[in-house]
Scaffold this active site. Structure first.
Site, PDB file in Angstrom:
ATOM      1  N   PHE A 169       2.591   4.438   1.732  1.00  0.00           N
ATOM      2  CA  PHE A 169       3.222   4.655   3.051  1.00  0.00           C
ATOM      3  C   PHE A 169       3.771   3.370   3.683  1.00  0.00           C
ATOM      4  O   PHE A 169       3.905   3.278   4.901  1.00  0.00           O
ATOM      5  CB  PHE A 169       2.231   5.337   4.018  1.00  0.00           C
ATOM      6  N   SER A 170       4.054   2.373   2.832  1.00  0.00           N
ATOM      7  CA  SER A 170       4.586   1.115   3.369  1.00  0.00           C
ATOM      8  C   SER A 170       6.094   1.013   3.157  1.00  0.00           C
ATOM      9  O   SER A 170       6.708   0.015   3.524  1.00  0.00           O
ATOM     10  CB  SER A 170       3.871  -0.073   2.710  1.00  0.00           C
ATOM     11  N   GLY A 171       6.683   2.032   2.510  1.00  0.00           N
ATOM     12  CA  GLY A 171       8.139   2.049   2.348  1.00  0.00           C
ATOM     13  C   GLY A 171       8.646   1.384   1.070  1.00  0.00           C
ATOM     14  O   GLY A 171       9.784   0.921   1.035  1.00  0.00           O
TER      15      GLY A 171
ATOM     16  N   SER B 267       0.838  -1.196   0.000  1.00  0.00           N
ATOM     17  CA  SER B 267       0.000   0.000   0.000  1.00  0.00           C
ATOM     18  C   SER B 267       0.881   1.257   0.000  1.00  0.00           C
ATOM     19  O   SER B 267       2.107   1.168   0.101  1.00  0.00           O
ATOM     20  CB  SER B 267      -0.871   0.007   1.260  1.00  0.00           C
TER      21      SER B 267
ATOM     22  N   CYS C  72      -6.030   2.317  13.684  1.00  0.00           N
ATOM     23  CA  CYS C  72      -5.954   1.394  14.824  1.00  0.00           C
ATOM     24  C   CYS C  72      -4.555   0.851  15.109  1.00  0.00           C
ATOM     25  O   CYS C  72      -4.362   0.147  16.096  1.00  0.00           O
ATOM     26  CB  CYS C  72      -6.907   0.220  14.587  1.00  0.00           C
TER      27      CYS C  72
ATOM     28  N   GLU D 229       6.889   3.446  -9.077  1.00  0.00           N
ATOM     29  CA  GLU D 229       5.507   3.794  -9.443  1.00  0.00           C
ATOM     30  C   GLU D 229       5.024   2.969 -10.645  1.00  0.00           C
ATOM     31  O   GLU D 229       4.436   3.487 -11.591  1.00  0.00           O
ATOM     32  CB  GLU D 229       5.392   5.299  -9.761  1.00  0.00           C
TER      33      GLU D 229
HETATM   34  P1  TMP Z   1       3.348   5.759  -3.445  1.00  0.00           P
HETATM   35  O1  TMP Z   1       2.931   4.329  -3.397  1.00  0.00           O
HETATM   36  O2  TMP Z   1       4.753   5.934  -3.914  1.00  0.00           O
HETATM   37  O3  TMP Z   1       3.072   6.487  -2.202  1.00  0.00           O
HETATM   38  O4  TMP Z   1       2.506   6.466  -4.597  1.00  0.00           O
HETATM   39  C1  TMP Z   1       1.302   5.993  -5.084  1.00  0.00           C
HETATM   40  C2  TMP Z   1       0.730   6.957  -6.106  1.00  0.00           C
HETATM   41  O5  TMP Z   1      -0.414   6.343  -6.711  1.00  0.00           O
HETATM   42  C3  TMP Z   1       0.239   8.290  -5.546  1.00  0.00           C
HETATM   43  O6  TMP Z   1       0.538   9.339  -6.453  1.00  0.00           O
HETATM   44  C4  TMP Z   1      -1.262   8.123  -5.489  1.00  0.00           C
HETATM   45  C5  TMP Z   1      -1.545   7.189  -6.639  1.00  0.00           C
HETATM   46  N1  TMP Z   1      -2.735   6.348  -6.539  1.00  0.00           N
HETATM   47  C6  TMP Z   1      -3.603   6.285  -7.619  1.00  0.00           C
HETATM   48  O7  TMP Z   1      -3.381   6.939  -8.635  1.00  0.00           O
HETATM   49  N2  TMP Z   1      -4.694   5.483  -7.544  1.00  0.00           N
HETATM   50  C7  TMP Z   1      -4.983   4.714  -6.447  1.00  0.00           C
HETATM   51  O8  TMP Z   1      -6.000   3.989  -6.452  1.00  0.00           O
HETATM   52  C8  TMP Z   1      -4.067   4.777  -5.320  1.00  0.00           C
HETATM   53  C9  TMP Z   1      -4.334   3.962  -4.102  1.00  0.00           C
HETATM   54  C10 TMP Z   1      -2.965   5.615  -5.416  1.00  0.00           C
HETATM   55 MG    MG Z   2       6.681   5.651  -3.497  1.00  0.00          MG
HETATM   56 ZN    ZN Z   3      -7.091  -0.387  11.276  1.00  0.00          ZN
END
Ligand code: TMP
Ligand code: MG
Ligand code: ZN
Length: 186
Positions: free
Chosen positions: A19-21, A17, A149, A90
């Site tokens: 914010f999971s690093g 997901s 939580c 990404e």
């Molecule tokens: P991250 O995983 O590096 O934080 O970035 C995820 C990117 O994907 C962020 O720009 C938001 C985007 N995103 C979508 O376009 N659609 C989605 O359904 C989700 C969950 C994230």
């Molecule tokens: Mg990222």
């Molecule tokens: Zn929770």
């Protein structure tokens, strides 16, 4: 991975997901390759303009220089023949061709490390990561912490109403949630 002999390539996927690093872990692996003086190239899709066009950047602000490309085909064209390690961030913003391209690069003997979201804001598999998982040699699933939580979180909650699958943003419009606290809204 250190038992591999000769010039054999492979695919590593880092998914989870927001914010999971994921980017942090990608950067950690790429820095090790850099320290080992391996030739590397890092790519991200042009659409991800959150922080900068010239770097991949994690939420904790560590960064590495990258090249922005419009699609998977362009990514492939930009990979130099002597590049040993290819980092891709990404991945969810790339088209389905990314899977073939990653396999082509691995077949050519390159180590390909791909990071991206495995689920979208509704918890649906987010292409092309799910297909990439089937062909990858190594898979790492990273977990965030649920902001509600404190349990392990593998979902991304969208905080604004939108039915667009692609909506670029960070903690302004998304947060990590566990499966219990996750409430898909479209
Ligand atoms: P991250 O995983 O590096 O934080 O970035 C995820 C990117 O994907 C962020 O720009 C938001 C985007 N995103 C979508 O376009 N659609 C989605 O359904 C989700 C969950 C994230
Ligand atoms: Mg990222
Ligand atoms: Zn929770």
């Amino acid at each position: 991975m250190n038992i591999v002999r000769g010039k054999i390539g492979w695919i590593e996927v880092i998914c989870g997901s927001m914010f999971s690093g994921k980017t942090e872990e990608l950067i950690r692996r790429l820095r090790r390759a850099e320290i080992a003086k391996q030739k590397l190239q890092i790519f991200k899709p042009i659409i991800d303009n959150r922080y900068s066009k010239e770097y991949i950047v994690s939420h904790n602000k560590s960064k590495m220089t990258s090249e922005s490309v419009a699609n998977a085909e362009e990514l492939y064209k930009n990979v130099r023949s002597d590049t040993e390690v290819v980092g891709i961030d990404e991945a969810q913003f790339f088209d389905d061709k990314l899977v073939d391209i990653c396999n082509k690069l691995a077949d050519e003997g390159k180590r390909v490390i791909v990071a991206g979201l495995d689920q979208d804001y509704l918890g649906r598999p987010f292409p092309p990561i799910p297909e990439l998982l089937a062909t990858a040699e190594y898979i790492t699933k990273t977990l965030a912490i649920c902001v509600k939580c404190g349990n392990p979180a593998n979902r991304t909650q969208r905080l604004v109403k939108s039915d667009k699958e692609i909506l670029v943003g960070a903690e302004d419009i998304y947060e990590a949630r566990c499966r219990k606290c996750f409430k898909p809204i479209g």
